[in-house]
Design an enzyme around this catalytic site. Structure first.
Site, PDB file in Angstrom:
ATOM      1  CG  ASP A  86      -5.632  -3.341  -2.167  1.00 46.50           C
ATOM      2  OD1 ASP A  86      -4.983  -2.856  -1.155  1.00 46.50           O
ATOM      3  OD2 ASP A  86      -6.137  -4.516  -2.348  1.00 46.50           O
ATOM      4  N   GLY A 105       0.639  -1.320   0.041  1.00 46.70           N
ATOM      5  CA  GLY A 105       0.007   0.043   0.143  1.00 46.70           C
ATOM      6  C   GLY A 105       0.725   1.252  -0.058  1.00 46.70           C
ATOM      7  CG  PHE A 114     -12.457   0.244   2.613  1.00 47.02           C
ATOM      8  CD1 PHE A 114     -11.575  -0.498   2.976  1.00 47.02           C
ATOM      9  CD2 PHE A 114     -12.427   0.643   1.020  1.00 47.02           C
ATOM     10  CE1 PHE A 114     -10.611  -1.354   2.242  1.00 47.02           C
ATOM     11  CE2 PHE A 114     -11.410  -0.396   0.251  1.00 47.02           C
ATOM     12  CZ  PHE A 114     -10.511  -1.205   1.101  1.00 47.02           C
ATOM     13  CG  ASP A 168      -8.628  -0.235   9.884  1.00 43.63           C
ATOM     14  OD1 ASP A 168      -9.139   0.715   9.873  1.00 43.63           O
ATOM     15  OD2 ASP A 168      -8.503  -1.242   9.329  1.00 43.63           O
ATOM     16  CD  GLU A 228       1.311   0.232   6.772  1.00 45.64           C
ATOM     17  OE1 GLU A 228       1.242   0.506   5.778  1.00 45.64           O
ATOM     18  OE2 GLU A 228       0.930  -0.887   7.358  1.00 45.64           O
ATOM     19  CG  ASP A 229      -1.151   1.561   3.405  1.00 46.18           C
ATOM     20  OD1 ASP A 229      -0.652   1.371   4.391  1.00 46.18           O
ATOM     21  OD2 ASP A 229      -1.531   1.081   2.448  1.00 46.18           O
ATOM     22  CE  LYS A 255      -9.747   3.592   6.994  1.00 47.95           C
ATOM     23  NZ  LYS A 255     -10.346   2.165   6.949  1.00 47.95           N
TER      24      LYS A 255
HETATM   25  P1  IMP Z   1      -4.345  -2.437  10.192  1.00 53.47           P
HETATM   26  O1  IMP Z   1      -3.291  -3.696  10.544  1.00 53.47           O
HETATM   27  O2  IMP Z   1      -5.874  -2.727  10.676  1.00 53.47           O
HETATM   28  O3  IMP Z   1      -3.830  -1.131  11.015  1.00 53.47           O
HETATM   29  O4  IMP Z   1      -4.373  -2.162   8.741  1.00 53.47           O
HETATM   30  C1  IMP Z   1      -3.425  -2.031   8.129  1.00 53.47           C
HETATM   31  C2  IMP Z   1      -3.493  -2.345   6.596  1.00 53.47           C
HETATM   32  O5  IMP Z   1      -4.526  -2.553   6.096  1.00 53.47           O
HETATM   33  C3  IMP Z   1      -2.731  -1.094   5.798  1.00 53.47           C
HETATM   34  O6  IMP Z   1      -1.453  -1.119   5.641  1.00 53.47           O
HETATM   35  C4  IMP Z   1      -3.511  -1.263   4.470  1.00 53.47           C
HETATM   36  O7  IMP Z   1      -2.776  -1.768   3.686  1.00 53.47           O
HETATM   37  C5  IMP Z   1      -4.800  -1.940   4.970  1.00 53.47           C
HETATM   38  N1  IMP Z   1      -6.078  -1.061   4.879  1.00 53.47           N
HETATM   39  C6  IMP Z   1      -6.306  -0.594   6.299  1.00 53.47           C
HETATM   40  N2  IMP Z   1      -7.437   0.439   5.931  1.00 53.47           N
HETATM   41  C7  IMP Z   1      -7.708   0.196   4.546  1.00 53.47           C
HETATM   42  C8  IMP Z   1      -8.588   1.179   3.814  1.00 53.47           C
HETATM   43  O8  IMP Z   1      -9.459   1.908   4.161  1.00 53.47           O
HETATM   44  N3  IMP Z   1      -8.663   0.739   2.498  1.00 53.47           N
HETATM   45  C9  IMP Z   1      -7.330   0.197   1.909  1.00 53.47           C
HETATM   46  N4  IMP Z   1      -6.519  -0.355   2.697  1.00 53.47           N
HETATM   47  C10 IMP Z   1      -6.598  -0.362   3.966  1.00 53.47           C
HETATM   48 MG    MG Z   2      -0.135  -1.072   4.305  1.00 51.55          MG
END
Ligand code: IMP
Ligand code: MG
Length: 178
Positions: A162, A48, A155, A106, A102-103, A134
Site C-alpha cells: 500500500d 502487506g 517505492f 526494504d 513477507e511482502d 530492495k
Molecule cells: P523494512 O522494515 O524497512 O524492511 O520494511 C518492511 C515493511 O515496510 C514491509 O513489510 C512493507 O509492508 C513496507 N514497505 C517497504 N517498502 C515498501 C514499498 O516500496 N511499498 C509499500 N510498502 C513498503
Molecule cells: Mg510487510
C-alpha cells in the site's frame, strides 16, 4: 492500466500479474521439494503479505499450516523506523519448521527487530521467504532464503502493498514514476 494516480503521485506498471504468478508458482514448487515430509508452519506478516501468502499457499501441495502476525513500520512512502506488533503470534514454534512470509524487505528493520522473538521459541528451522527485496535499501541485515524479485530502491504498491493504506487491491505491482 499502465499508470495509476494515488494521493497525487503517479505510479507506473512494474511487475505484471502473470510474472508475479509465474514466480510464485516456481517458489511454491521449490518449497514443496525442500519441505517434503516436514509439515512446515508458514507465518505470514500482515498486512502487506496477504495476497502473496494466499497465492503461494494455494500452490503448496505438501502438508503445511499457516498463521498470521501483524507488524507495522511504514507511514507514507518512508519507513518510520518503529516496529509495532499489532497482532502477535499465537502458535508454539518449538520443534517446528517455520517459514516467514513477507511482502517486501526494504531497510530490513521490521524483520530484524521481530525475528529474535521467533528464534527465542527454538523452532527446528526458520527461513525467510519474500516476494520483493530492495538490496540497495538495506540498513539491517536479514537472512533471506527465498526471494521472488530483487528490485531497485523505488517505492512500489499493489498486490497487497500500500501507499498510506490504499493501492493494495491491484493484481499488478506498480512503482513510483520518475
Ligand atoms: P523494512 O522494515 O524497512 O524492511 O520494511 C518492511 C515493511 O515496510 C514491509 O513489510 C512493507 O509492508 C513496507 N514497505 C517497504 N517498502 C515498501 C514499498 O516500496 N511499498 C509499500 N510498502 C513498503
Ligand atoms: Mg510487510
Amino acid at each position: 492500466m499502465s499508470t495509476i494516480q494515488l494521493h497525487g503521485k503517479s505510479f507506473e506498471i512494474f511487475l505484471p500479474e502473470a510474472l508475479l504468478q509465474e514466480k510464485i508458482s516456481e517458489l511454491a514448487a521449490q518449497i514443496n521439494t525442500d519441505y517434503a515430509g516436514k509439515k512446515p508452519l508458514f507465518i505470514a506478516v500482515l498486512n502487506g503479505s496477504f495476497m502473496f501468502a494466499s497465492d503461494l499457499f494455494k500452490s503448496i501441495t505438501i502438508e503445511a499450516e499457516i498463521c498470521f502476525i501483524k507488524l507495522a513500520s511504514y507511514k507514507g512512502t518512508t519507513s518510520t523506523g518503529q516496529v509495532i506488533t499489532a497482532i502477535g503470534l499465537d502458535v508454539d514454534l518449538t520443534n517446528r519448521h517455520v517459514i516467514v512470509l513477507e511482502d517486501i524487505i526494504d531497510t530490513g528493520k521490521t524483520l530484524h527487530t521481530f525475528l529474535p522473538q521467533l528464534y527465542n521459541q527454538q523452532p527446528e528451522s526458520l527461513k525467510i521467504c519474500v516476494l520483493l527485496h530492495k538490496p540497495d535499501a538495506t540498513l539491517f541485515e536479514v537472512p533471506i532464503d527465498y526471494c521472488c524479485f530483487s528490485i531497485p530502491n523505488k517505492f512500489v504498491l499493489g498486490y497487497g502493498l500500500d501507499y498510506d493504506g490504499y493501492g493494495r487491491n491491484s493484481k499488478d505491482i506498480y512503482k513510483l514514476a520518475e
